[in-house]
Design a protein around this motif. Structure first.
Motif, PDB file in Angstrom:
ATOM      1  N   ALA A  24       0.826  -1.202   0.000  1.00  0.00           N
ATOM      2  CA  ALA A  24       0.000   0.000   0.000  1.00  0.00           C
ATOM      3  C   ALA A  24       0.863   1.257   0.000  1.00  0.00           C
ATOM      4  CB  ALA A  24      -0.932  -0.006   1.216  1.00  0.00           C
ATOM      5  N   ALA A  25       1.944   1.234   0.780  1.00  0.00           N
ATOM      6  CA  ALA A  25       2.869   2.369   0.793  1.00  0.00           C
ATOM      7  C   ALA A  25       3.503   2.557  -0.582  1.00  0.00           C
ATOM      8  CB  ALA A  25       3.944   2.153   1.859  1.00  0.00           C
ATOM      9  N   GLY A  26       3.843   1.449  -1.232  1.00  0.00           N
ATOM     10  CA  GLY A  26       4.411   1.520  -2.567  1.00  0.00           C
ATOM     11  C   GLY A  26       3.455   2.123  -3.579  1.00  0.00           C
ATOM     12  N   GLU A  27       2.173   1.844  -3.414  1.00  0.00           N
ATOM     13  CA  GLU A  27       1.185   2.416  -4.334  1.00  0.00           C
ATOM     14  C   GLU A  27       1.057   3.920  -4.145  1.00  0.00           C
ATOM     15  OE1 GLU A  27      -0.162   0.864  -6.992  1.00  0.00           O
ATOM     16  OE2 GLU A  27       1.384  -0.521  -6.292  1.00  0.00           O
ATOM     17  N   ARG A  28       1.146   4.382  -2.890  1.00  0.00           N
ATOM     18  CA  ARG A  28       1.115   5.831  -2.660  1.00  0.00           C
ATOM     19  C   ARG A  28       2.324   6.502  -3.314  1.00  0.00           C
ATOM     20  NH1 ARG A  28      -0.337   3.878   2.427  1.00  0.00           N
ATOM     21  NH2 ARG A  28       1.625   4.469   3.441  1.00  0.00           N
ATOM     22  N   LEU A  29       3.442   5.835  -3.236  1.00  0.00           N
ATOM     23  CA  LEU A  29       4.654   6.370  -3.850  1.00  0.00           C
ATOM     24  C   LEU A  29       4.574   6.310  -5.372  1.00  0.00           C
ATOM     25  CD1 LEU A  29       7.414   7.526  -3.116  1.00  0.00           C
ATOM     26  CD2 LEU A  29       8.291   5.183  -2.990  1.00  0.00           C
ATOM     27  N   ASN A  30       3.998   5.245  -5.872  1.00  0.00           N
ATOM     28  CA  ASN A  30       3.882   5.078  -7.330  1.00  0.00           C
ATOM     29  C   ASN A  30       2.986   6.152  -7.943  1.00  0.00           C
ATOM     30  OD1 ASN A  30       4.599   3.583  -9.671  1.00  0.00           O
ATOM     31  ND2 ASN A  30       2.594   2.584  -9.663  1.00  0.00           N
ATOM     32  N   ALA A  31       2.016   6.611  -7.169  1.00  0.00           N
ATOM     33  CA  ALA A  31       1.131   7.656  -7.676  1.00  0.00           C
ATOM     34  C   ALA A  31       1.876   8.961  -7.923  1.00  0.00           C
ATOM     35  CB  ALA A  31      -0.010   7.889  -6.679  1.00  0.00           C
ATOM     36  N   LEU A  32       3.050   9.115  -7.314  1.00  0.00           N
ATOM     37  CA  LEU A  32       3.856  10.320  -7.478  1.00  0.00           C
ATOM     38  C   LEU A  32       4.970  10.143  -8.505  1.00  0.00           C
ATOM     39  CD1 LEU A  32       4.258  11.217  -3.695  1.00  0.00           C
ATOM     40  CD2 LEU A  32       2.701  12.300  -5.334  1.00  0.00           C
ATOM     41  N   PHE A  33       5.080   8.946  -9.056  1.00  0.00           N
ATOM     42  CA  PHE A  33       6.199   8.639  -9.936  1.00  0.00           C
ATOM     43  C   PHE A  33       5.881   8.960 -11.387  1.00  0.00           C
ATOM     44  CE2 PHE A  33       8.406   5.458 -12.686  1.00  0.00           C
ATOM     45  CZ  PHE A  33       9.695   5.950 -12.515  1.00  0.00           C
ATOM     46  N   SER A  34       6.860   9.550 -12.055  1.00  0.00           N
ATOM     47  CA  SER A  34       6.770   9.750 -13.500  1.00  0.00           C
ATOM     48  C   SER A  34       8.110   9.428 -14.128  1.00  0.00           C
ATOM     49  CB  SER A  34       6.402  11.199 -13.837  1.00  0.00           C
ATOM     50  OG  SER A  34       6.558  11.425 -15.231  1.00  0.00           O
TER      51      SER A  34
END
Length: 270
Positions: A24-34
């Motif tokens: 879940a933490a990884g998904e929050r971080l992935n939402a900020l990734f480009s």
């Protein structure tokens, strides 16, 4: 590091909830990734690094504290020290943060439970590639549910080896890194240097790489990899072969067959 088999009973029930929290933490971080991210200045880069930490760390810390209230938390200013006895969470909410903000794929979330100065459970989530690494002491290491094993190579000439960059301001350490890379260039098949420490250690555990070493490692950067490598059949010591402990000045991670040859090759940088 030892690879004891006496503690999986209590830790195994913790694995599923820790995996869920880390993913879940990884998904929050992935939402900020480009992958298009290209910071134009140091100020812009550091603002993005801070944004990432703030997006992930608070909620993950609350979740882990609720799961294991008795476990203390290794703070940023303790990452180069050895924690006291008892249970501690060693968490890097954005391992490879500098890669994330530059649009590179080697970043993720690492969560490790340390008990009496030994890693006993760890989860590493790498959203790019949908990769979840996990290990419980005495129960093996896994990638997306499949068991991990270090490579079967026996000759350093055939090995892919890697080292990690130390933190800024360590001039003597920089010299040793340079000397060690030069030494390995004459001994190994391929030499790599990268940041952060976790990912080349995972590659050793999975058999893609064969050797990793680092001078002046920090606990949050190596805690997860140590357990995953040892549970995959690898060896973790100091570079001179002495037992590795939390707070040791350097680290050597190898397949069993390449340990002595790696020590010999790196002796030049002592």
């Amino acid at each position: 590091m030892t690879n004891s088999t006496d503690t999986p009973g209590e830790c195994l029930p913790l694995l599923a909830p820790v995996v869920s929290m880390t993913v879940a933490a990884g998904e929050r971080l992935n939402a900020l990734f480009s992958p298009e991210a290209r910071p134009a200045s140091r100020a812009e880069m550091f603002a993005a690094l801070e944004r990432n930490d703030e997006a992930v760390l608070g909620e993950l810390r609350n979740d882990l504290t609720e799961l294991r209230p008795q476990a203390k938390w290794i703070e940023e200013d303790q990452k180069a020290t050895s924690p006291a006895s008892g249970e501690w969470w060693a968490v890097d909410a954005v391992e490879g943060n500098v890669n994330h903000v530059h649009g590179l794929p080697d970043w993720g979330v690492t969560v490790t439970l340390i008990r009496d100065q030994e890693p006993v459970l760890t989860v590493v989530r790498q959203p790019v590639g949908d990769l979840t690494y996990s290990a419980v002491r005495g129960s093996g290491a896994h990638l997306n549910g499949s068991r991990l094993h270090v490579s079967a190579k026996t000759d350093l000439q055939d090995a892919i080896v890697a080292t990690g960059q130390a933190e800024a301001g360590q001039e003597d350490t920089y010299r040793r890194i340079g000397d060690s890379i030069t030494a390995m260039l004459g001994k190994a098949l391929l030499v790599r240097a990268s940041v952060p420490s976790t990912f080349p250690m995972l590659l050793v555990a999975a058999g893609h790489h064969d050797v990793f070493w680092q001078y002046a490692p920090v606990l949050l950067g190596v805690a997860a990899g140590i357990l995953i490598v040892t549970e995959s059949g690898g060896r973790v010591t100091q570079i001179d072969g002495s037992p590795w402990r939390l707070g040791s000045p350097d680290i050597l991670v190898t397949t069993p067959a390449l340990h002595q040859a790696s020590m010999d090759a790196l002796a030049i940088a002592a």
